[in-house]
Design a protein around this motif. Structure first.
Motif, PDB file in Angstrom:
ATOM      1  N   UNK A 776       0.838  -1.207   0.000  1.00 38.69           N
ATOM      2  CA  UNK A 776       0.000   0.000   0.000  1.00 38.69           C
ATOM      3  C   UNK A 776       0.867   1.248   0.000  1.00 38.69           C
ATOM      4  N   UNK A 777       1.979   1.205   0.821  1.00 37.84           N
ATOM      5  CA  UNK A 777       2.864   2.370   0.879  1.00 37.84           C
ATOM      6  C   UNK A 777       3.541   2.634  -0.460  1.00 37.84           C
ATOM      7  N   UNK A 778       3.662   1.587  -1.313  1.00 33.25           N
ATOM      8  CA  UNK A 778       4.317   1.735  -2.615  1.00 33.25           C
ATOM      9  C   UNK A 778       3.307   2.018  -3.729  1.00 33.25           C
ATOM     10  N   UNK A 779       2.036   2.259  -3.358  1.00 33.28           N
ATOM     11  CA  UNK A 779       1.057   2.720  -4.342  1.00 33.28           C
ATOM     12  C   UNK A 779       0.149   1.646  -4.881  1.00 33.28           C
ATOM     13  N   UNK A 780       0.210   0.412  -4.359  1.00 31.26           N
ATOM     14  CA  UNK A 780      -0.661  -0.649  -4.858  1.00 31.26           C
ATOM     15  C   UNK A 780      -2.058  -0.474  -4.273  1.00 31.26           C
ATOM     16  N   UNK A 781      -3.066  -0.531  -5.130  1.00 26.37           N
ATOM     17  CA  UNK A 781      -4.464  -0.458  -4.697  1.00 26.37           C
ATOM     18  C   UNK A 781      -5.122  -1.771  -5.106  1.00 26.37           C
ATOM     19  N   UNK A 782      -5.351  -2.663  -4.146  1.00 29.76           N
ATOM     20  CA  UNK A 782      -5.751  -4.021  -4.493  1.00 29.76           C
ATOM     21  C   UNK A 782      -6.793  -4.510  -3.511  1.00 29.76           C
ATOM     22  N   UNK A 783      -7.593  -5.416  -3.990  1.00 25.24           N
ATOM     23  CA  UNK A 783      -8.578  -6.060  -3.154  1.00 25.24           C
ATOM     24  C   UNK A 783      -8.020  -7.348  -2.556  1.00 25.24           C
ATOM     25  N   UNK A 784      -8.909  -8.093  -1.886  1.00 26.56           N
ATOM     26  CA  UNK A 784      -8.463  -9.312  -1.229  1.00 26.56           C
ATOM     27  C   UNK A 784      -8.029 -10.358  -2.242  1.00 26.56           C
ATOM     28  N   UNK A 785      -8.728 -10.451  -3.360  1.00 23.49           N
ATOM     29  CA  UNK A 785      -8.384 -11.466  -4.364  1.00 23.49           C
ATOM     30  C   UNK A 785      -7.016 -11.173  -4.974  1.00 23.49           C
ATOM     31  N   UNK A 786      -6.773  -9.914  -5.311  1.00 23.81           N
ATOM     32  CA  UNK A 786      -5.482  -9.561  -5.903  1.00 23.81           C
ATOM     33  C   UNK A 786      -4.346  -9.789  -4.917  1.00 23.81           C
ATOM     34  N   UNK A 787      -4.606  -9.443  -3.654  1.00 32.27           N
ATOM     35  CA  UNK A 787      -3.559  -9.656  -2.640  1.00 32.27           C
ATOM     36  C   UNK A 787      -3.300 -11.152  -2.431  1.00 32.27           C
ATOM     37  N   UNK A 788      -4.347 -11.961  -2.483  1.00 32.36           N
ATOM     38  CA  UNK A 788      -4.163 -13.409  -2.357  1.00 32.36           C
ATOM     39  C   UNK A 788      -3.337 -13.944  -3.522  1.00 32.36           C
ATOM     40  N   UNK A 789      -3.578 -13.389  -4.745  1.00 31.28           N
ATOM     41  CA  UNK A 789      -2.779 -13.825  -5.902  1.00 31.28           C
ATOM     42  C   UNK A 789      -1.307 -13.478  -5.704  1.00 31.28           C
ATOM     43  N   UNK A 790      -1.036 -12.273  -5.217  1.00 31.81           N
ATOM     44  CA  UNK A 790       0.362 -11.859  -4.998  1.00 31.81           C
ATOM     45  C   UNK A 790       0.995 -12.737  -3.918  1.00 31.81           C
ATOM     46  N   UNK A 791       0.248 -13.041  -2.847  1.00 32.79           N
ATOM     47  CA  UNK A 791       0.801 -13.880  -1.771  1.00 32.79           C
ATOM     48  C   UNK A 791       1.123 -15.274  -2.296  1.00 32.79           C
ATOM     49  N   UNK A 792       0.335 -15.794  -3.248  1.00 35.02           N
ATOM     50  CA  UNK A 792       0.641 -17.120  -3.801  1.00 35.02           C
ATOM     51  C   UNK A 792       1.952 -17.107  -4.573  1.00 35.02           C
TER      52      UNK A 792
END
Length: 930
Positions: A776-792
């Protein structure tokens, strides 16, 4: 050292040496006092239409000083001097100082010259004296005044605020909540106290100071930065500021005081009424209990048996122990309540309390006196009756016990005294018989008292008319007759024994002396032999030294022991001489001991043989312990160096891996230097292992010279090698990632700074929440699904943490421009340019892109022109390239590399030397995602 002192009769000031010490130790306090005192003076001087700018300069002529005193006191001072000369200024300052002194303030070491000369310390001291006298001295809260009263006022006003704890006039005010609480308590509409935070002192202080200046007419005397930036704010500055709040809210204080006075009066009246009711009830209950108890105590009918009288006594004891003490407490409490009530009534100007008729304190005391008088007579009667019955029973039982004991003792004594065993007895037997007879005489004399006691008891029982006196008298007479006969037989036997004793007395004495000295000497030798043969196990040099010292002390006693042995043998030789000289019949051995001279000599020789053996054993053990101690010190000295060295290296490696000094190559070079220095340290570890091997072989179990064990050193060394290797590998991977993804050093530093910032636990890993905050501090605006994809992607094993390497890989994919299989295949099509018209494809792509919304229709709003052209080229039917084209377009080594790895093209329109670049691209990148 110059100092000033202001002392008033109320003693409301602290000692002045505190002032000097404050100024000398913390110059920041002087700055705070300048601001506060200047603002305080101006708050009064502005009433006269003037103010000061520099506190030590503007009071030098004394004019504004006199004006300040007139404003705050409401009195007129002497007419000031208007001249500009020094003497005029001194005169004006003296008039001001005299006025201060007339108000009961004693000034010491503060002279007009110092004020005129602009002495900052003396000027601040003078202003502080004025503030104390005219702003703080008259503050009074619940019988406390001045500083204590002001502090109590602050504590009471801020008590409802849980996050405010006022204990002093310095650090308790640093967070600003104290000032805000005072304002909110009196003017809640001025401050939204619920929005204040304890960890934001600057905002709190500025809010309080601004509100006080704007709405309460309290000038801003301090800056918030001065208070927050000082470890301990100046107490006098804070007191001056807080006193302004007190005076601003004094009207509210008076109203509160009036309400408290009314509540206090009502509470006193209610308490007095309750005390009256309690007195009446307690008095009635106590008088009723006394009325019921007196008849029971007046009953004096005696009982016939001891058991019945003892039951009466037990009932009386229960009364004294269980029933009366609570009543005594009630009586005492009754008097206390009465006196307390009368005192409270008198102090509150109310009429005295008059109890109901018959319930006065005097009435209760009279009834209680009657109770105690009856109680005393009842107790005396009980004790006398019990004593009488107890005396009779005791005397009868005592007579029976003593008579039985005496009769048992005399049984067989007459037959024993008539024996003539001494006529055939030996020396030892005669001596024993005589001793035995002496013991019997002593026993007989001791029993004389018992016989006399038996007769006296019988006489007393007769005098008290004991019912069984005849049987007592008959038994007593029989005992007396038997006693006289025993006395005569005893005297006759003594005379016979004494005649025989003289003959054998000398030998008997020698035997006795021999036994007395031989027994302890024999015990000493047996103990010595046991100690000399005792095995020992020691683990330290101190323990073996203690055993050696004890052994040397024992050897020092051997000469005296030998003298005692010779003396004992001399006694035995003397007995032998007497027997030979007087031809005494010595049947048997020494009756007092079984220890023979031969036994003494044999044990003595054994002791002398054991001493050198013990010496040798102690010497050998001492040498072994010295060797063990050297091993301990040698190991401890090395371990105490290696252990801290390993810990230091671990900490330094951790700092290098976290800090961002230089490029990654610089960090890698630095780490490899550390690795080299660590590897070079291995011989010292090996040397310590050798010393540890020697310690184990010597069976050494503890070492007071170090807290490190070899296991600690091994684990630390292995962790150090693992840590440096892992850290170097991490930096190398970061370099590979940076170079492969085209990431600049500045980006790497930025990634590292972001990672370190959100690695709140400093474990080298971010948890899920920290990683989300970082994105978030680096400018990413994402929902739970997008964050789950990045965590995978960054946490494929679902461990719940993100390592720095995974973070770098993710960020490189997000920021770097990488080649794809589709782009490589498109490049090969361009090199095979004579088989299609590249220009036509680019022209077609450009024309499509000029149409509005074309890219959005394709579903890729961010699609670039070059990407679309690459797609068109890839979809063209010719998918081969010739050997000549490769050698013409590529460098020789790279052209031969492709020729060697490309399969021959087998599709339609194939030509000689055609190669399939589609399969080659697939081999490089895998299946195309196009």
């Amino acid at each position: 050292m110059d100092h000033y002192d202001s002392q008033q009769t109320n003693d409301y000031m602290q000692p002045e040496e505190d002032w000097d010490r404050d100024l000398l130790l913390d110059p920041a306090w002087e700055k705070q006092q300048r601001k506060t005192f200047t603002a305080w003076c101006n708050s009064h001087l502005r009433k006269a239409g003037t103010q000061i700018e520099n506190i030590e300069e503007d009071f030098r002529d004394g004019l504004k000083l006199m004006l300040l005193l007139e404003v705050i006191s409401g009195e007129r001072l002497a007419k000031p001097e208007r001249g500009k000369m020094r003497v005029h200024k001194i005169s004006n300052v003296n008039k001001a100082l005299d006025f201060i002194a007339s108000k009961g303030v004693k000034l010491v070491s503060i002279g007009a010259e110092e004020i005129v000369d602009g002495n900052v310390k003396m000027t601040l001291g003078m202003i502080w004296t004025i503030i104390l006298r005219f702003a703080i001295q008259d503050i009074s809260v619940e019988e406390t005044s001045a500083k204590e009263g002001l502090l109590l006022w602050c504590q009471r006003k801020t008590a409802p605020y849980k996050n405010v704890n006022i204990q002093n006039f310095h650090i308790s005010w640093k967070d600003g909540l104290g000032f805000c609480a005072l304002i909110h308590r009196h003017r809640p509409e001025l401050i939204d106290y619920g929005k204040l935070r304890k960890d934001d002192p600057l905002t709190n202080l500025n809010t309080a100071f601004d509100v006080a200046e704007k709405y309460l007419d309290i000038p801003k005397m301090l800056d918030a930065e001065d208070i927050v930036g000082t470890a301990r704010p100046d107490e006098k500055a804070i007191m001056t500021y807080v006193s302004s709040f007190y005076h601003a809210f004094s009207g509210a204080q008076k109203a509160e005081t009036a309400a408290n006075r009314i509540c206090k009066v009502l509470a006193v009246n209610q308490e007095n009424e309750q005390l009256m009711e309690d007195y009446e009830k307690l008095a009635s209950d106590l008088l009723e209990w006394i009325r019921r108890t007196i008849p029971w105590l007046e009953n004096r009918v005696p009982e016939n048996t001891m058991h019945a009288m003892q039951q009466k006594l037990e009932d009386f004891r229960d009364y004294r122990r269980l029933h009366k003490p609570p009543k005594v407490q009630e009586k005492c409490q009754l008097e206390i309540n009465f006196n307390t009530l009368q005192t409270k009534l008198r102090l509150s100007n109310r009429p005295a309390f008059m109890p109901s008729e018959g319930r006065m304190v005097s009435d209760i005391n009279n009834a209680w006196g009657c109770l105690e008088q009856v109680e005393k007579g009842y107790e005396e009667w009980l004790l006398n009756e019990i004593r009488r019955l107890e005396r009779l029973d005791h005397l009868a039982e005592k007579f029976r016990q003593k008579a039985s004991i005496h009769e048992a003792w005399t049984d067989g004594k007459e037959a024993m005294l008539r024996q003539k065993d001494y006529e055939t007895a030996t020396l030892s037997e005669i001596k024993a018989l005589l001793k035995k007879h002496e013991a019997f005489e002593s026993d007989l004399a001791a029993h004389q008292d018992r016989v006399e006691q038996i007769a006296a008891i019988a006489q007393e029982l007769n005098e008290l008319d004991y019912y069984d006196s005849p049987s007592v008298n008959a038994r007593c007479q029989k005992i007396c007759d038997q006693w006289d006969n025993l006395g005569a037989l005893t005297q006759k036997r003594r005379e016979a024994l004494e005649r025989t004793e003289k003959l054998l007395e000398t030998i008997d004495q020698l035997y006795l002396e021999y036994a007395k000295r031989a027994a302890p000497f024999n015990n000493w030798m047996e103990g010595a032999m046991e100690d000399l043969q005792d095995t020992f196990i020691v683990h330290t040099i101190e323990e073996i030294q203690g055993l050696t010292t004890a052994h040397e002390q024992f050897k020092a006693t051997l000469p005296d022991a030998d003298k005692e042995r010779l003396a004992i043998l001399g006694i035995h030789n003397e007995v032998s001489k007497i027997v030979q000289t007087y031809h005494v019949n010595m049947a048997g051995t020494n009756p007092y001991t079984t220890i023979t001279p031969q036994e003494i000599n044999g044990k003595w020789d054994h002791v002398r043989q054991l001493v050198p053996r013990r010496d040798q054993a102690l010497t050998e053990e001492h040498a072994r312990q010295q060797h063990n101690e050297r091993l301990r010190k040698q190991f401890g000295a090395q371990a105490n160096v290696i252990g801290p060295w390993i810990q230091t290296k671990m900490e330094e490696i951790g700092r290098i891996s976290i800090e961002m000094h230089g490029t990654l190559e610089d960090q890698l070079s630095h780490l490899r230097q550390y690795e080299k220095s660590i590897v070079n340290y291995k011989p010292k570890i090996d040397q310590l292992e050798g010393d540890h091997q020697l310690i184990q072989e010597a069976l050494i179990f503890d070492n007071k010279h170090t807290n490190y064990t070899m296991e600690h050193i091994r684990v630390g060394w292995e962790q150090l090698l693992t840590t440096i290797a892992r850290t170097i590998n991490e930096v190398e991977n970061q370099i590979l990632t940076r170079d492969a993804k085209g990431i600049s050093q500045e980006q790497m530093n930025e990634f590292r700074a972001s990672f370190n910032h959100f690695d709140r636990k400093k474990t080298g890993m971010m948890d899920t929440d920290d990683f989300r905050a970082c994105l978030i501090s680096m400018g990413y605006n994402m929902g739970e699904a997008e964050f789950a994809r990045i965590m995978s992607i960054v946490d494929p094993n679902r461990l719940g943490v993100v390592t720095f390497q995974a973070f770098i890989d993710f960020m490189s994919r997000e920021t770097a421009d990488t080649d794809t299989a589709d782009q490589v295949m498109a490049s090969f099509k361009i090199l095979a340019g004579d088989k299609f018209q590249e220009g036509g494809i680019m022209q077609t792509a450009r024309a499509a892109f000029t149409r509005p919304g074309f890219a959005a229709v394709l579903g890729h709003p961010a699609l670039r022109l070059l990407d679309f052209a690459t797609v068109l080229i890839t979809l063209s039917p010719q998918n081969y390239i010739t050997v000549d084209e490769l050698r013409r377009e590529l460098p020789p080594d790279q052209a031969e590399y492709c020729i060697a790895r490309m399969a021959p093209y087998t599709g339609p329109d194939s030509v000689p030397g055609a190669l399939d670049y589609m399969s080659f691209s697939t081999a490089l990148y895998g299946e195309s995602d196009l």
